[in-house]
Design a protein around this motif. Structure first.
Motif, short mmCIF file in Angstrom:
data_model
loop_
_atom_site.label_atom_id
_atom_site.label_comp_id
_atom_site.label_asym_id
_atom_site.label_seq_id
_atom_site.Cartn_x
_atom_site.Cartn_y
_atom_site.Cartn_z
N LEU A 5 37.69 44.47 22.55
CA LEU A 5 37.22 44.09 23.88
C LEU A 5 38.30 43.30 24.61
O LEU A 5 38.56 43.52 25.79
N TYR A 11 38.51 41.28 28.10
CA TYR A 11 37.37 40.38 28.22
C TYR A 11 37.15 39.60 26.93
O TYR A 11 37.27 40.14 25.85
N GLN A 13 34.30 37.98 26.10
CA GLN A 13 32.92 37.99 25.64
C GLN A 13 32.18 39.24 26.08
O GLN A 13 32.48 39.78 27.13
N PHE A 14 31.22 39.63 25.25
CA PHE A 14 30.33 40.69 25.70
C PHE A 14 29.35 40.09 26.67
O PHE A 14 29.04 38.91 26.62
N ARG A 15 28.83 40.94 27.53
CA ARG A 15 27.84 40.47 28.48
C ARG A 15 26.47 40.97 28.06
O ARG A 15 26.34 42.12 27.67
N GLN A 18 25.38 44.10 25.78
CA GLN A 18 26.47 45.03 25.45
C GLN A 18 26.74 45.15 23.96
O GLN A 18 26.84 46.25 23.43
N PRO A 36 21.03 46.81 35.38
CA PRO A 36 21.29 46.94 36.82
C PRO A 36 22.75 47.26 37.11
O PRO A 36 23.63 47.01 36.28
N GLY A 38 26.38 47.08 38.11
CA GLY A 38 27.32 45.99 38.06
C GLY A 38 27.22 45.14 36.80
O GLY A 38 28.01 44.23 36.60
N ALA A 39 26.25 45.46 35.95
CA ALA A 39 26.08 44.62 34.76
C ALA A 39 27.02 45.03 33.62
O ALA A 39 27.19 44.29 32.66
N GLY A 40 27.65 46.20 33.76
CA GLY A 40 28.63 46.60 32.75
C GLY A 40 28.12 47.68 31.82
O GLY A 40 28.27 47.59 30.60
N LYS A 41 27.55 48.72 32.38
CA LYS A 41 27.07 49.83 31.56
C LYS A 41 28.21 50.62 30.94
O LYS A 41 28.15 51.01 29.78
N LEU A 43 31.08 50.02 29.81
CA LEU A 43 31.66 49.49 28.58
C LEU A 43 30.83 49.86 27.35
O LEU A 43 31.35 50.01 26.26
N ASP A 289 33.09 52.12 42.76
CA ASP A 289 32.55 50.84 42.33
C ASP A 289 33.50 49.71 42.66
O ASP A 289 34.03 49.05 41.81
N ARG A 317 29.50 43.04 42.74
CA ARG A 317 29.53 43.48 41.35
C ARG A 317 30.36 42.55 40.47
O ARG A 317 30.21 42.53 39.26
N GLN A 550 40.87 42.75 39.10
CA GLN A 550 39.72 42.47 39.94
C GLN A 550 39.72 41.01 40.38
O GLN A 550 40.47 40.20 39.85
P1 ADP Z 1 27.74 49.42 35.96
O1 ADP Z 1 28.25 50.77 35.51
O2 ADP Z 1 26.70 48.87 35.07
O3 ADP Z 1 27.36 49.40 37.41
P2 ADP Z 1 30.39 48.61 35.42
O4 ADP Z 1 30.45 49.24 34.09
O5 ADP Z 1 31.12 49.28 36.54
O6 ADP Z 1 28.90 48.39 35.86
O7 ADP Z 1 30.87 47.10 35.28
C1 ADP Z 1 30.78 46.19 36.34
C2 ADP Z 1 31.91 45.20 36.28
O8 ADP Z 1 31.76 44.32 35.18
C3 ADP Z 1 33.25 45.87 36.12
O9 ADP Z 1 34.13 45.27 37.03
C4 ADP Z 1 33.61 45.59 34.68
O10 ADP Z 1 35.00 45.57 34.51
C5 ADP Z 1 32.96 44.22 34.44
N1 ADP Z 1 32.62 43.96 33.01
C6 ADP Z 1 31.99 44.79 32.15
N2 ADP Z 1 31.83 44.21 30.94
C7 ADP Z 1 32.36 42.97 31.02
C8 ADP Z 1 32.50 41.85 30.10
N3 ADP Z 1 32.06 41.93 28.85
N4 ADP Z 1 33.11 40.75 30.56
C9 ADP Z 1 33.56 40.67 31.84
N5 ADP Z 1 33.46 41.66 32.75
C10 ADP Z 1 32.87 42.80 32.36
#
Ligand code: ADP
Ligand code: ZN
Length: 718
Positions: A5, A11, A13-15, A18, A36, A38-41, A43, A289, A317, A550
């Motif tokens: 990761l 990154y 930490q995981f969010r 995840q 939702p 922007g939550a990081g799907k 990954l 995005d 996001r 970003q």
């Molecule tokens: P989704 O597909 O859920 O809309 P994304 O996968 O595009 O969201 O992720 C949204 C943002 O969060 C991206 O900018 C991504 O890089 C960031 N992100 C994802 N996982 C993490 C994490 N563990 N820590 C910090 N930022 C993260």
């Protein structure tokens, strides 16, 4: 996983869910993710894909979305590609080759491409680690974005063996969720549902009065920030874009009626920050995005809360500021209802229920966040304090006796009806439905005569929001008494209700100004400088700025002042790939800034070992820059001419401009070059086979045409 990761994605930490999701998929379990926007799907499947043997298939509905994701993955140094109708035959072959060799970690495909026989055959031969189905709500007719071809996915991946599936979506009401699981035959899948709460988004609804003035004022108060204004018609889009332009806002229109090239240009301008505000129909946004969209305005009332939530979800996001403003008028709802009048009956009824939900959301003065989350099957106990209704509360009243009547109405009519009928029942209406069901014989009939229809609708909605009533998942629009409601009837208690807004008669609302934003912890001068640098570098590299770093990364850089590569690697969002690719100019800028401003940096230096990545692409680019003959390059790099062209095409497709004139001029005279160039200029696609057909394969070799295609793409597309 944690090391990966950090090393790959940067990154620490995981969010949220995840980590649990990733573990689940690594165990080979079917996984259903509701998270939702922007939550990081992404990954959740990208990381397992890198960590697994073979290639993960990612099914995604939009070609633009795929390209965007692939670009971002490549920027991180991950091998990924897409397979869709935009690729030429040789591109397709190259993608297939790297899939078969197991080199490719992620393969994005559209459902249409998946159904093609030749692709299916090739996938059968490949080593597939798992299948990810993105935007899984497209499977359901009850959602807002149904795509029939999504319903074929299960059958096809079934033919590839018993592969684990991870389905992901950002909008799933309980009904849509059930539908997805049934269709994918994964009722047993482990469900990971994150809260839909987007804490950083501020929700606000205003009446559609003096709307142009309001809009201009709103946008100008956010000068220089990125925003999206959604309108329902193309005409409106054009009009509003112009309105903003004449008011000195850098705005551009985007809708399906514009030429593809204009659309592309405007979208790019938005991504590159040459344009601040994009005025668009809902066609815009699915494919991008951009993490730093600071506001989303709905100029017209949207068709459904799902759509609304998805669109507002495009704001903030990156977790920072995101203002969501919707203009509401009941006239819009009536207009939208008219659009539906030619649809088949069930579809029309569904659309009507969605519209009703929309208007009661707008008119309600209950906390917006409570309402939205409830809609997606979540309950929030307390009002959020961060929406217009919380900031400017409406009048409250004691609701005990009204709620009691509402619940009784549902119960006595045997939990088979929706709001309209229930309200008629309570108010003692004499319509034919009431009579045909003998509802005029019920105890509650006419108990609420002395109040108007909107009052009772609002009471029933608020009983729903408090969990006393619930929606019947199988039958859209039908309400049932929840357990909590039963208890309430046994021993009624005091309950506070809110008066709805009266949008039609209410005069002009006061502009609700946001409270002053919290002071930034970072150095604003350095942040501005880095942002500017990012825009310039991005432009040079022909990438959207956010692909580089970003906003949260820039903010952290402007806080800890990294001046070495190792320090840079400690910054959130910076992995090896990005540090190597884009780090240098940023480090230089920070160094200079630190020296000029006499800043002491206290970042502790951590030494990390660097991985040596394949350098072939960089070497090729350098050699082409030095105008080395292509035959020589292929020899020096020990690759066939075909492989070399593949590499060059790849470089070019991922957005890097290459100038091959020095070589092309040697093998093709000007006239012949013009012929091929003109062909590509007017061709419908960049297919090699079609070009050979059209131009004559006696006159031009495949290599000639490939070279010209690279020249063309470098000059026009990149
Ligand atoms: P989704 O597909 O859920 O809309 P994304 O996968 O595009 O969201 O992720 C949204 C943002 O969060 C991206 O900018 C991504 O890089 C960031 N992100 C994802 N996982 C993490 C994490 N563990 N820590 C910090 N930022 C993260
Ligand atoms: Zn609130």
């Amino acid at each position: 996983m944690k090391e990966k990761l950090k090393a790959v994605f940067g990154y620490g930490q995981f969010r949220g869910n995840q980590e649990a999701i990733i573990k689940n998929i690594m165990k080979g379990r079917n996984t259903f993710v509701i998270m939702p926007t922007g939550a990081g799907k992404s990954l959740c499947y990208q990381l397992p894909a890198i960590a697994s043997e073979g290639t993960a298939i990612v099914i995604s509905p939009l070609i633009a979305l795929m390209k965007n994701q692939v670009d971002q993955l490549n920027a991180l140094g991950i091998k990924a590609h897409f397979l869709n109708s935009t690729l030429s035959k040789s591109e397709i072959n190259r993608v297939k080759k790297s899939t078969l060799s197991g080199e490719l970690k992620l393969l994005y495909v559209a459902p249409e491409s998946l159904t093609k026989v030749e692709n299916l055959e090739f996938l059968k031969k490949s080593n597939i680690s798992f299948v990810a189905i993105d935007e899984a709500h497209c499977i359901s007719e009850w959602g807002h974005d149904f795509r029939p071809e999504y319903r074929k996915i299960k059958n096809i991946i079934g033919q590839l063996g018993n592969l684990p599936i991870i389905a992901l979506t950002a909008t799933a009401t309980p009904k849509v969720q059930l539908d997805i699981q049934k269709n994918l035959q994964m009722e047993e899948a482990d469900l990971f549902k994150s809260s839909f709460n987007r804490e950083n988004l501020y929700y606000e609804v205003r009446p559609k009065k003096q709307i142009k003035k309001q809009l201009v004022k709103y946008v100008k108060a956010r000068k220089g920030k990125s925003g999206i204004v959604y309108c329902l018609s193309r005409k409106k889009v054009e009009e509003i874009a112009e309105l903003l332009q004449v008011n000195d806002v850098k705005a551009a229109p985007y809708h399906a009626g514009l030429d593809a090239s204009v659309r592309m240009k405007n979208q790019d301008a938005f991504l590159n920050e040459d344009v601040d505000v994009i005025v668009a129909t809902i066609a815009f946004g699915m494919g991008i995005d951009k993490p730093d969209v600071r506001f989303v305005v709905h100029y017209d009332t949207p068709k459904s809360l799902e759509g609304y939530y998805q669109e507002t979800g495009r704001a903030g996001r990156d977790g920072l500021e995101g203002d969501c403003l919707m203009f509401y008028s009941y006239n819009d709802i009536i207009k939208l209802e008219k659009f539906n009048k030619d649809k088949p009956v069930t579809e029309r009824d569904n659309a009507k229920v969605l519209l009703q939900e929309m208007s009661s959301y707008a008119e309600s003065s209950v906390c917006r966040r409570i309402q939205l989350l409830h809609y997606f099957g979540e309950s929030l106990e307390e009002s959020c304090g961060f929406c217009d209704n919380c900031r400017h509360p409406k009048e409250e009243f004691e609701g005990k006796e009204y709620v009691e009547i509402a619940i009784k109405a549902v119960q006595q009519s045997n939990e088979r009806f929706g709001i309209t009928h229930l309200v008629n029942l309570i108010r003692g209406s004499e319509n034919q439905y009431i009579q045909s069901y003998n509802h005029d014989k019920l105890e509650v009939y006419g108990q609420g005569k002395d109040k108007e229809i909107p009052f009772w609708s609002s009471v029933i909605r608020q009983a729903l929001l408090s969990g006393l009533l619930e929606k019947d998942i199988e039958n859209i629009g039908v309400l049932k008494v929840a357990q909590k409601g039963q208890k309430f009837l046994e021993a009624p208690y005091s309950i506070t209700l809110f008066q709805d807004h009266e949008f039609s008669t209410e005069g002009e609302e006061e502009e609700s100004e946001r409270d002053a934003l919290p002071q930034n912890a970072y150095d604003p001068n350095l942040f501005a400088l880095l942002k500017d640098l990012r825009r310039k570098v991005a432009k040079m590299k022909n990438l959207p700025p956010y692909v580089l770093f970003q906003d949260p990364s820039l903010e952290e850089m402007a806080t800890v002042y990294p001046t070495t590569r190792d320090e840079l690697l400690q910054v959130v969002g910076v992995g090896m790939g990005k540090a190597n690719k884009f780090g240098k100019p940023f480090l230089d800028a920070i160094k200079k800034y630190v020296e000029e401003n006499d800043i002491t940096t206290a970042a502790d230096v951590v030494i990390k070992s660097s991985v040596n990545k394949s350098k072939s692409k960089i070497v090729i680019i350098q050699q082409i820059d030095r105008k080395v003959n292509l035959e020589e390059i292929s020899e020096m790099n020990k690759m066939s001419m075909d492989d070399l062209l593949n590499e060059i095409e790849h470089i070019c497709y991922s957005g890097t401009k290459l100038n091959l004139d020095y070589y092309i001029d040697e093998i093709l005279d000007e006239e012949r070059q013009d012929d091929v160039y003109d062909y590509f200029m007017s061709a419908e696609n960049d297919s090699l086979d079609e070009a050979l057909d059209e131009l004559g394969d006696e006159d031009y070799s495949e290599e000639d045409i490939r070279l010209m295609r690279i020249k063309f793409l470098s000059e026009i597309a990149n």
